[in-house]
Design an enzyme around this catalytic site. Structure first.
Site, PDB file in Angstrom:
ATOM      1  N   ARG A 264       0.906  -1.215  -0.169  1.00 51.09           N
ATOM      2  CA  ARG A 264      -0.088  -0.038   0.211  1.00 51.09           C
ATOM      3  C   ARG A 264       0.958   1.093   0.088  1.00 51.09           C
ATOM      4  O   ARG A 264       1.944   1.316   0.754  1.00 51.09           O
ATOM      5  CB  ARG A 264      -0.764   0.059   1.267  1.00 51.09           C
TER       6      ARG A 264
ATOM      7  N   GLU B 223      -2.652   8.071  -4.683  1.00 49.83           N
ATOM      8  CA  GLU B 223      -2.668   7.040  -5.834  1.00 49.83           C
ATOM      9  C   GLU B 223      -4.360   7.381  -6.466  1.00 49.83           C
ATOM     10  O   GLU B 223      -5.282   7.451  -5.781  1.00 49.83           O
ATOM     11  CB  GLU B 223      -2.586   5.606  -5.437  1.00 49.83           C
TER      12      GLU B 223
ATOM     13  N   HIS C 148      -0.100   0.340 -10.212  1.00 52.49           N
ATOM     14  CA  HIS C 148      -0.881  -0.890  -9.303  1.00 52.49           C
ATOM     15  C   HIS C 148      -1.421  -1.932  -9.904  1.00 52.49           C
ATOM     16  O   HIS C 148      -2.662  -2.280 -10.007  1.00 52.49           O
ATOM     17  CB  HIS C 148      -2.115   0.096  -8.525  1.00 52.49           C
TER      18      HIS C 148
END
Length: 344
Positions: free
Chosen positions: A257, A286, A305
């Site tokens: 994360r 993000e 991601h």
């Protein structure tokens, strides 16, 4: 990981291609929290391969109503809607979440932390192989200065590069991804340190230390791979002090994360040459905004991601659901059980 795998088509695979497998240890709920068998609903929207997984696991599909006992939830964006569904249908005793990391659901889960039900399960461990593969790719690319090489517009004359063979690798986390990273590193004869909540040994690691000892293992680390859960305790666990403690030849890889790393401190460390490089599949914020300094750094390698694509995830999530649907019916134990108080 933050994907919505339910929307992905189930990929076709030849019989000769094994594909990915989950890397998990079965975990059984206590008898008190074991959910009651009954109809299972899929929400907020259905997906054909997930519906098939429920029926293939022996489950009975049904609408969202007072008879619903199991809920397969397929979106990480509809947290408020999930909260509403659980409030309106208190008979739901098992909730299957679609990702390995469930930090976005933490506020909802915590409200049920002092209750035996619902039982929460996630996809933790299911996506370990593709994510670990991506972590290895980022590690090798950083050590061989791919960020700089791919930006070059002329032939470089200065030799640069570090071999992974025999390096000291610190992996933060001890879940399925960490276990698979260790397996992938075996040919490189790396010396592996696992950092986890406790010092309980992890098979395959040269040593295991508690999170409180992170600062003690960073000075000798050549590679640091972040594979920990995102909680209030782990938020920004990598900041200025941690980067200062690392070697100038060390690399940081984050496939967990973005919030585990202080982005401003990382940018400063890269600009100052305090560490060799950073490979990030996750960022904070993000998505990483256009023009962010990390995009400009020739020491940073960023992927959006996508350590596990929807095509990779779809069959893995389907298998997790089949297994846990069978467990709901009384066949075996649930896997991927989440502690709603801890958030993972």
């Amino acid at each position: 990981m933050s994907r919505e795998p339910a929307k992905a088509p189930a990929p076709e695979q030849s019989e000769s291609r094994r594909g990915h497998r989950a890397v998990v240890t079965p975990s059984a709920p206590s008898a008190q929290s074991r959910p009651t068998p009954g109809p299972i609903a899929v929400g907020p929207d259905e997906a054909p391969h997930i519906v098939d997984a429920v029926t293939e696991g022996g489950g009975t599909l049904g609408p969202m109503d007072d008879d619903t006992r199991g809920l397969v939830w397929l979106s990480h964006r509809s947290v408020d809607e999930l909260d509403r569904v659980l409030t309106e249908h208190p008979g739901i005793e098992w909730v299957q979440l679609p990702m390995a990391g469930v930090d976005m659901f933490a506020p909802v889960m915590k409200r049920y932390a002092d209750q035996p039900r619902p039982l929460w399960t996630s996809a933790k461990g299911a996506y370990s192989e593709p994510v670990a593969e991506h972590a290895l790719a980022l590690t090798l690319a950083l050590l061989r200065v791919f960020p700089e090489r791919t930006r070059a517009t002329s032939w470089a004359t200065e030799p640069k590069g570090i071999s992974l063979y025999g390096l000291d690798v610190v992996i933060v986390g001890a879940g399925g991804i960490a276990l698979e990273i260790m397996r992938l590193l075996e040919p490189f004869d790396a010396r592996i340190t696992i950092v986890r909540r406790s010092a309980d040994p992890v098979d395959g690691a040269d040593r295991t230390v508690p999170a409180s000892s992170l600062s003690e293992v960073l000075p000798t680390a050549d590679v640091v791979i972040v594979a920990a859960a995102m909680t209030s305790d782990t938020s920004k666990m990598f900041g200025a002090a941690e980067f200062e403690a690392m070697k100038s030849t060390a690399v940081l890889v984050n496939i967990a994360r973005g919030g585990l790393v202080d982005t401003d401190a990382l940018v400063a460390a890269l600009d100052a040459g305090a560490i060799w490089g950073a490979g990030l599949d996750v960022t904070d914020p993000e998505p990483l905004p256009d023009g962010h300094p990390l995009w400009m750094s020739d020491r940073a390698l960023i992927t959006p991601h996508q350590a596990d694509t929807p095509e990779m995830v779809a069959p893995l999530l389907a298998e997790r659901i089949r297994h846990n649907v069978r467990a709901l019916g009384g066949e075996g134990d649930f896997i991927g059980v989440v502690d709603p108080a801890a958030g993972y």
